[in-house]
Design a protein around this motif. Structure first.
Motif, PDB file in Angstrom:
ATOM      1  N   UNK A  35     -17.282  33.685  57.062  1.00 19.68           N
ATOM      2  CA  UNK A  35     -17.785  34.192  55.785  1.00 19.68           C
ATOM      3  C   UNK A  35     -19.007  33.392  55.338  1.00 19.68           C
ATOM      4  N   UNK A  36     -18.967  32.083  55.552  1.00 16.45           N
ATOM      5  CA  UNK A  36     -20.117  31.238  55.216  1.00 16.45           C
ATOM      6  C   UNK A  36     -21.311  31.598  56.081  1.00 16.45           C
ATOM      7  N   UNK A  37     -21.059  31.799  57.376  1.00 13.78           N
ATOM      8  CA  UNK A  37     -22.130  32.157  58.301  1.00 13.78           C
ATOM      9  C   UNK A  37     -22.783  33.480  57.897  1.00 13.78           C
ATOM     10  N   UNK A  90     -19.929  41.384  62.613  1.00 10.53           N
ATOM     11  CA  UNK A  90     -18.805  40.465  62.589  1.00 10.53           C
ATOM     12  C   UNK A  90     -18.397  40.105  64.015  1.00 10.53           C
ATOM     13  N   UNK A  91     -18.434  41.085  64.905  1.00 13.08           N
ATOM     14  CA  UNK A  91     -18.045  40.824  66.294  1.00 13.08           C
ATOM     15  C   UNK A  91     -18.948  39.780  66.934  1.00 13.08           C
ATOM     16  N   UNK A 114     -17.941  36.077  68.280  1.00  8.63           N
ATOM     17  CA  UNK A 114     -18.245  35.676  69.665  1.00  8.63           C
ATOM     18  C   UNK A 114     -18.981  34.348  69.684  1.00  8.63           C
ATOM     19  N   UNK A 115     -19.997  34.201  68.800  1.00  4.35           N
ATOM     20  CA  UNK A 115     -20.742  32.941  68.732  1.00  4.35           C
ATOM     21  C   UNK A 115     -19.801  31.787  68.382  1.00  4.35           C
ATOM     22  N   UNK A 116     -18.924  32.013  67.417  1.00  3.62           N
ATOM     23  CA  UNK A 116     -18.009  30.963  66.964  1.00  3.62           C
ATOM     24  C   UNK A 116     -17.060  30.561  68.090  1.00  3.62           C
ATOM     25  N   UNK A 117     -16.456  31.566  68.727  1.00  8.36           N
ATOM     26  CA  UNK A 117     -15.526  31.294  69.824  1.00  8.36           C
ATOM     27  C   UNK A 117     -16.236  30.593  70.971  1.00  8.36           C
ATOM     28  N   UNK A 118     -17.491  30.955  71.205  1.00  7.55           N
ATOM     29  CA  UNK A 118     -18.260  30.330  72.278  1.00  7.55           C
ATOM     30  C   UNK A 118     -18.438  28.832  72.025  1.00  7.55           C
ATOM     31  N   UNK A 119     -18.800  28.476  70.787  1.00  6.34           N
ATOM     32  CA  UNK A 119     -18.995  27.058  70.463  1.00  6.34           C
ATOM     33  C   UNK A 119     -17.673  26.292  70.557  1.00  6.34           C
ATOM     34  N   UNK A 122     -12.498  20.478  68.581  1.00  5.43           N
ATOM     35  CA  UNK A 122     -13.105  21.716  69.076  1.00  5.43           C
ATOM     36  C   UNK A 122     -13.565  22.617  67.936  1.00  5.43           C
ATOM     37  N   UNK A 123     -12.779  22.665  66.832  1.00  3.25           N
ATOM     38  CA  UNK A 123     -13.178  23.524  65.708  1.00  3.25           C
ATOM     39  C   UNK A 123     -14.121  22.802  64.749  1.00  3.25           C
ATOM     40  N   UNK A 124     -14.240  21.471  64.898  1.00  4.38           N
ATOM     41  CA  UNK A 124     -15.150  20.705  64.042  1.00  4.38           C
ATOM     42  C   UNK A 124     -16.607  20.971  64.387  1.00  4.38           C
ATOM     43  N   UNK A 125     -16.923  21.156  65.672  1.00  2.00           N
ATOM     44  CA  UNK A 125     -18.312  21.337  66.092  1.00  2.00           C
ATOM     45  C   UNK A 125     -18.993  22.508  65.363  1.00  2.00           C
ATOM     46  N   UNK A 126     -18.450  23.735  65.437  1.00  2.00           N
ATOM     47  CA  UNK A 126     -19.124  24.841  64.723  1.00  2.00           C
ATOM     48  C   UNK A 126     -19.050  24.693  63.213  1.00  2.00           C
ATOM     49  N   UNK A 127     -17.934  24.155  62.715  1.00  2.00           N
ATOM     50  CA  UNK A 127     -17.780  23.993  61.262  1.00  2.00           C
ATOM     51  C   UNK A 127     -18.864  23.074  60.693  1.00  2.00           C
ATOM     52  N   UNK A 128     -19.124  21.965  61.379  1.00  2.00           N
ATOM     53  CA  UNK A 128     -20.142  21.031  60.905  1.00  2.00           C
ATOM     54  C   UNK A 128     -21.516  21.679  60.873  1.00  2.00           C
ATOM     55  N   UNK A 129     -21.849  22.438  61.904  1.00  3.63           N
ATOM     56  CA  UNK A 129     -23.146  23.114  61.962  1.00  3.63           C
ATOM     57  C   UNK A 129     -23.299  24.127  60.829  1.00  3.63           C
TER      58      UNK A 129
END
Length: 294
Positions: free
Chosen positions: A48-50, A62-63, A67-72, A278-285
């Motif tokens: 939602x933030x993205x 959304x898809x 995909x980008x999120x899962x990839x990171x 693993x979930x911190x990397x995309x969250x921080x960005x």
């Protein structure tokens, strides 16, 4: 800052009371529960933030965002699988900046943003080093379980001394160039004392949970709600929770599966922290982008 942080002091001393009245086993259980309830929740609204961050740019479905999120996340997980030491160092670096930026996000220094970022990162690293130094044996065991590498010779007391010296130098620089920092330095030294008391007396998981939830996750959720909906109210929190619910539940299910598979083994803590990493990397960005838009 005093007004917004007063409730954190209250909860922190309540947490110290729990530390004094519950065994390490129950502290660890309570720690996992509050991390699952609030720590995981605060990162469950990243999509939602993205979407909000990119609302004025080219349309992203959304898809595609998922995909980008899962990839990171997948890249982070693969790093932990193939080159765990590098992934662990990267996780500590990301987390250090993320924690430091959250704590000092109201500071603004004209034309010296690099100094601010460096200070925030070192501050977060000092917090983690403080935690590690009080739980050196447990942390070394977790690192060994994650990386299959012994770090018995690593001395966290030396590390925190070096990091503390760097933080002191950067603090002197910040004191000279930031009036807001100067006005808050005494209060924040008191906070560091509170953290030290908690980290020394509490179980590792409970100590981490107190800082992660009370001093990071809840304030972060407040900022996210402001960014998404304009004001932090009960109604907007309900909107935030509804938006994050499916991703939050999915994360809890993933952790639940890990627990069911490895609850009889000593490696669950290592897998748990690897999952958080693993979930911190995309969250921080995403939070960095949110702060640049705010």
């Amino acid at each position: 800052m005093l007004n917004t942080n007063s409730y954190r002091i209250l909860f922190s001393f309540f947490a110290i009371w729990i530390t004094s009245n519950f065994s390490f086993k129950y502290q660890q259980l309570i720690g996992f529960v509050v991390i699952f309830l609030f720590g995981i929740l605060h990162g469950a609204n990243d999509l939602a933030l993205f979407q909000k961050i990119n609302e004025n740019k080219v349309y992203l479905s959304i898809k595609k965002m998922i995909i980008y999120y899962i990839l990171i996340v997948s890249i982070g997980a693969l790093l932990f699988f193939y080159i765990p030491i590098f992934a662990l160092l990267l996780f500590i670096l990301f987390s250090s900046y993320h924690f430091g930026e959250q704590h000092w996000n109201e500071l603004e220094i004209v034309n010296q943003n690099q100094i601010l970022v460096l200070f925030q990162t070192v501050y977060g690293l000092f917090i983690l080093s403080l935690l590690f130094s009080f739980h050196e044996i447990e942390v070394k065991n977790i690192i060994q379980q994650i990386s299959n590498t012994s770090i018995a010779e690593l001395n966290f007391k030396i590390i925190i001394s070096i990091v503390g010296l760097i933080l002191l130098i950067l603090g002197i620089v910040m004191y000279r160039i930031s009036k807001k920092f100067k006005s808050e330095i005494v209060l924040n030294l008191f906070y560091l004392l509170v953290f030290a008391i908690i980290f020394k007396t509490a179980d590792l998981i409970w100590a981490f949970a107190i800082y992660f939830v009370v001093w990071h996750s809840i304030p972060s959720m407040k900022e996210q709600i402001h960014f998404l909906y304009g004001d932090c109210t009960v109604t907007n929190f309900k909107r935030y929770f509804k938006s994050a619910f499916l991703y939050w539940i999915a994360s809890l299910i993933g952790i639940g599966i890990l627990y069911m598979l490895f609850k009889e083994y000593k490696i669950f803590n290592a897998l748990f922290f690897s999952f958080l990493a693993a979930i911190t990397f995309p969250h921080t960005l995403i939070i960095i982008k949110m702060q640049n838009r705010a």
